[in-house]
Enzyme design. Structure first.
Site, PDB file in Angstrom:
ATOM      1  N   SER A  43       0.941  -1.361  -0.023  1.00 12.45           N
ATOM      2  CA  SER A  43       0.018  -0.187  -0.169  1.00 12.45           C
ATOM      3  C   SER A  43       0.786   1.138  -0.250  1.00 12.45           C
ATOM      4  O   SER A  43       2.193   1.173   0.220  1.00 12.45           O
ATOM      5  CB  SER A  43      -0.960  -0.053   1.146  1.00 12.45           C
ATOM      6  OG  SER A  43      -1.592   1.264   1.611  1.00 12.45           O
TER       7      SER A  43
ATOM      8  N   TYR B 117      -3.028  -1.329  10.398  1.00 13.64           N
ATOM      9  CA  TYR B 117      -2.866  -1.323   8.850  1.00 13.64           C
ATOM     10  C   TYR B 117      -1.622  -0.901   8.433  1.00 13.64           C
ATOM     11  O   TYR B 117      -0.757  -1.723   7.731  1.00 13.64           O
ATOM     12  CB  TYR B 117      -3.846  -0.971   8.257  1.00 13.64           C
ATOM     13  CG  TYR B 117      -4.162  -0.926   6.708  1.00 13.64           C
ATOM     14  CD1 TYR B 117      -4.480  -2.041   6.129  1.00 13.64           C
ATOM     15  CD2 TYR B 117      -3.354  -0.003   6.055  1.00 13.64           C
ATOM     16  CE1 TYR B 117      -4.732  -1.914   4.973  1.00 13.64           C
ATOM     17  CE2 TYR B 117      -3.465  -0.104   4.681  1.00 13.64           C
ATOM     18  CZ  TYR B 117      -4.219  -1.143   4.108  1.00 13.64           C
ATOM     19  OH  TYR B 117      -4.331  -1.338   2.738  1.00 13.64           O
TER      20      TYR B 117
HETATM   21  C1  BGC Z   1      -6.232   1.362   2.018  1.00 13.91           C
HETATM   22  C2  BGC Z   1      -7.397   2.138   1.419  1.00 13.91           C
HETATM   23  C3  BGC Z   1      -6.981   3.659   1.070  1.00 13.91           C
HETATM   24  C4  BGC Z   1      -5.684   3.779   0.410  1.00 13.91           C
HETATM   25  C5  BGC Z   1      -5.191   5.172   0.332  1.00 13.91           C
HETATM   26  C6  BGC Z   1      -5.234   1.458   0.797  1.00 13.91           C
HETATM   27  O1  BGC Z   1      -4.135   0.805   1.239  1.00 13.91           O
HETATM   28  O2  BGC Z   1      -6.616   0.056   2.021  1.00 13.91           O
HETATM   29  O3  BGC Z   1      -8.568   2.364   2.298  1.00 13.91           O
HETATM   30  O4  BGC Z   1      -8.085   4.377   0.444  1.00 13.91           O
HETATM   31  O5  BGC Z   1      -4.873   3.062   0.923  1.00 13.91           O
HETATM   32  O6  BGC Z   1      -5.170   5.902   1.464  1.00 13.91           O
END
Ligand code: BGC
Length: 285
Positions: free
Chosen positions: A170, A183
Site C-alpha cells: 500500500s 494497517y
Molecule cells: C487502503 C485504502 C486507502 C488507500 C489510500 C489503501 O491501502 O486500504 O483504504 O483508501 O490505501 O489511503
C-alpha cells in the site's frame, strides 16, 4: 491547454490496452481474489493467459463467480478456500493447487483487511487480526511458494525466472496513517519482508516485488469515494485527479509477473496517481 485548475481539470480518459498473452502456460495463485484488487488482478492474469487459483476465506459465491468469469477467457480457474493467517490451511491450499495445476509460477500475495481504530482504543484483537492476515499471511504464502520454486527451478519454456512473488502492499508502507496504525504497521512490515526475501532468493532466479496501490475503487475504502463530497476530498490527495481502478493494478501485476520485467526484483512499485508525491507541497512549503 491552459493550466489545469480544480475547475478546469483535463477530461479523464481511461486506458484500454489490448491484452497480450504474455503469461501463457503459467500457474498463478491470487489470495483474496473473490473481490476488489485481488479479483481485478486475477482477471488480468487470466487475460494474459495464466491459469488462476482464486483463493477466498468466507465468500464462496463471489469466488465461484470470479472462476466463471476467468473460464470464459479460455484459461483454467479453481476456487480454493483458506485463511492465509492459518499455517495448516495455507499448506493445504498449496497442495490442492499442485494437485489441480501441477505447480506454481506466480504468487500474488493480496489478501488483506483493515480494522481501524483510534490508537488508544485499539484492542489486541484488532492489532493481531490485521498483522496476522496482512503480514503473517504474506509470509506463510511466500514461504510455500518459494519451497516449490526452489524445488522446480527455471522451466525456460515457461519463464526466465524460477518464480515470481508480488506482494500487494500500500502507499501506507511509507505514508503514516493516523487511526490505522495496525494497517500501516502491517504494510511497513511487508516492505522489509519483500526486500529481505528478494535478497535471499535472487540467486535462485526468484523475483520478489511489491505493488503499492493508492486509493483504488473497492469495497475496502467505499466511504472514501461513494459520495461526491468524499470523492472531492479524496481528490485533494491525488494529483492525477481520478480514483484508481482495479484494472490499473491488474495490468501492472501482469507486466511485473512477466518476463518483460525479468530484471526487476526487490522493488516497491507505487500505483497511486501521485498520492506519494506530497500533494500538499504543490502550493505550500
Ligand atoms: C487502503 C485504502 C486507502 C488507500 C489510500 C489503501 O491501502 O486500504 O483504504 O483508501 O490505501 O489511503
Amino acid at each position: 491547454m491552459s493550466e489545469p485548475t480544480k475547475e478546469n481539470f483535463p477530461e479523464i480518459v481511461m486506458p484500454k490496452p489490448e491484452p497480450i498473452r504474455i503469461l501463457s502456460g503459467q500457474k498463478a495463485l491470487v489470495t483474496g481474489a473473490n473481490s476488489g484488487i485481488g479479483e481485478g488482478i486475477a482477471i488480468q492474469l487470466a487475460k494474459a493467459g495464466a491459469d488462476v487459483v482464486v483463493n477466498y476465506v468466507n465468500n464462496p459465491d463471489e469466488a465461484n463467480a470470479v472462476v466463471e468469469k476467468i473460464k470464459k477467457l479460455g484459461v483454467n480457474a479453481v476456487a480454493i478456500q483458506a485463511d492465509v493467517s492459518n499455517e495448516a490451511e495455507v499448506i493445504s491450499m498449496f497442495n490442492q493447487m499442485f494437485k489441480e495445476f501441477g505447480t506454481i509460477d506466480i504468487l500474488i500475495n493480496n489478501a488483506g483487511l483493515q480494522q481501524d481504530s483510534p490508537f488508544d482504543k485499539m484492542t489486541i484483537e484488532k492489532w493481531n487480526k490485521v498483522i496476522n492476515v496482512n503480514l503473517t499471511g504474506q509470509f506463510l504464502c511466500a514461504r510455500e511458494a518459494i519451497i516449490e520454486f526452489k524445488r522446480r527451478g527455471v522451466k525456460k519454456e515457461i519463464s526466465c525466472a524460477a518464480g515470481k512473488i508480488i506482494h500487494i502492499s500500500s502507499v501506507h508502507e511509507v505514508i503514516p496513517w493516523a487511526g490505522h496504525v495496525n494497517y500501516a504497521s502491517s504494510k511497513g512490515g511487508i516492505m522489509m519482508l519483500m526486500k529481505s526475501i528478494a535478497q535471499e532468493v535472487a540467486p535462485f532466479r526468484i523475483r520478489v516485488n511489491s505493488i503499492c496501490p493508492g486509493a483504488i475503487r473497492t469495497p475496502i475504502n467505499k466511504n472514501a469515494w461513494d459520495t461526491q463530497e468524499a470523492y472531492n476530498k479524496l481528490m485533494e490527495l491525488i494529483p492525477y485527479g481520478r480514483i484508481g481502478e482495479v484494472e490499473d493494478i491488474g495490468r501492472a501485476a501482469v507486466w511485473l509477473a512477466s518476463d518483460h520485467a525479468d530484471y526487476i526484483t526487490g522493488t516497491s512499485i507505487f500505483i497511486d496517481g501521485g498520492m506519494t508525491l506530497y500533494p500538499g507541497f504543490a502550493t505550500g512549503g
